[in-house]
Design an enzyme around this catalytic site. Structure first.
Site, short mmCIF file in Angstrom:
data_model
loop_
_atom_site.label_atom_id
_atom_site.label_comp_id
_atom_site.label_asym_id
_atom_site.label_seq_id
_atom_site.Cartn_x
_atom_site.Cartn_y
_atom_site.Cartn_z
N GLU A 132 -21.78 65.47 2.32
CA GLU A 132 -22.80 64.43 2.18
C GLU A 132 -22.17 63.04 2.13
O GLU A 132 -22.71 62.09 2.70
CB GLU A 132 -23.65 64.69 0.93
N HIS A 135 -21.49 61.93 5.64
CA HIS A 135 -22.66 61.34 6.31
C HIS A 135 -22.81 59.88 5.92
O HIS A 135 -23.18 59.04 6.76
CB HIS A 135 -23.92 62.11 5.94
N GLU A 205 -23.57 66.80 12.47
CA GLU A 205 -23.21 67.82 11.48
C GLU A 205 -21.77 68.28 11.67
O GLU A 205 -21.03 68.45 10.69
CB GLU A 205 -24.17 69.00 11.58
#
Length: 293
Positions: A132, A135, A205
């Site tokens: 996370e 990202h 991803e």
């Protein structure tokens, strides 16, 4: 090139919203409304994308004294990645999932479910949190949130017009409206929005997985976490607005015959295979340092 591709896809989503308004609402009035709606949606997503996504999953802000271990892990990883500490949220759900959101690293947030915190061992939890943070570092959070908000607006518009057709037929449209075109757009606009979201989400991803694995130095731990999360999602999927599914680390399950076409993520097995291959590369080059990808 990746940034240009993303900007193009977001532009297409905005154009689709304008075109949908024209076809669904009819005539020049629909076009004007579509332009205004696209502008407001993009502006709103820029400033409020984090709150929109967090509200969609009823995420609750937590303080360091409420989740000390979670804060300690994220703070250590954020310092290692040279990122500001994001806000942390917990989603009251037994499903195991997580996502990051926010328009930039200074306004970022990470949300994890109660189920994920209970299920994952420490090393695997670290891998998910690093994913996370990746990202956030790669600036995926704004792109995904804007895409989700645009797709949600398109789906909402199509749904409202379908209700109008159901109850009132085409009588409410002006002379410029096209009932057949509107009916087609009710079906095709949300579908097209989903396909455009796929182009934005899938490659990001893989990149976040690799960035996370290099940050922690433990690709296998993230691979094992993905396997656990995939298994859990088949039994206990996280609900919420489907438009925000691309934000999640594991895509909610869909019908098998549609999975390859409409999943917003690459297959979990492909992600695991890449991580295990990366582990072999890191073992051959133990001195490799973490770099921004």
């Amino acid at each position: 090139m990746n940034q240009l591709k993303t900007a193009s896809l977001l532009g297409l989503l905005s154009a689709l919203l304008i075109g949908s308004s024209y076809a669904l609402l009819g005539g020049s009035g629909g076009m004007v409304m579509g332009i205004g709606l696209a502008a407001l949606t993009n502006l709103g997503a820029w400033y409020y994308s984090d709150q929109i996504a967090l509200s969609a999953y009823q995420a609750q802000l937590v303080r360091p004294n409420q989740a000390p271990h979670l804060y300690a892990v994220v703070q250590r990883l954020a310092q290692r990645a040279n990122l500001p500490m994001p806000r942390l949220y917990i989603i009251p759900s037994s499903a195991a999932n997580a996502f990051a959101t926010g328009r930039d690293p200074d306004h970022a947030a990470i949300a994890v479910t109660e189920g994920l915190l209970r299920m994952l061992p420490a090393a695997e939890l670290e891998g998910v949190l690093a994913h996370e943070l990746a990202h956030i570092q790669n600036r995926d959070t704004l792109t995904q949130a804007v895409a989700a908000t645009l797709a949600g607006a398109i789906a909402f518009l199509a749904q409202m017009v379908s209700y109008s057709f159901w109850f009132f037929g085409s009588r409410g449209n002006d002379r410029e409206s096209n009932p057949i075109g509107a009916l087609l757009m009710i079906v095709l606009a949300p579908l097209s929005a989903t396909i455009l979201q796929l182009g934005i989400s899938r490659t990001r991803e893989f990149s976040a997985d690799e960035t996370a694995a290099r940050l922690t130095g433990q690709p296998r731990a993230l691979a094992q976490a993905l396997s656990r999360l995939e298994s859990n999602a088949q039994r206990n999927a996280l609900g919420g607005n489907p438009a925000f599914a691309p934000l999640l680390i594991i895509n909610p399950p869909v019908r098998q015959w549609l999975s390859n076409l409409f999943t917003t993520h690459p297959s979990t097995q492909d992600r695991i295979n890449r991580l295990l291959k990366l582990e072999q590369q890191l073992q051959r080059r133990p001195s490799i340092a973490f770099t921004s990808l």
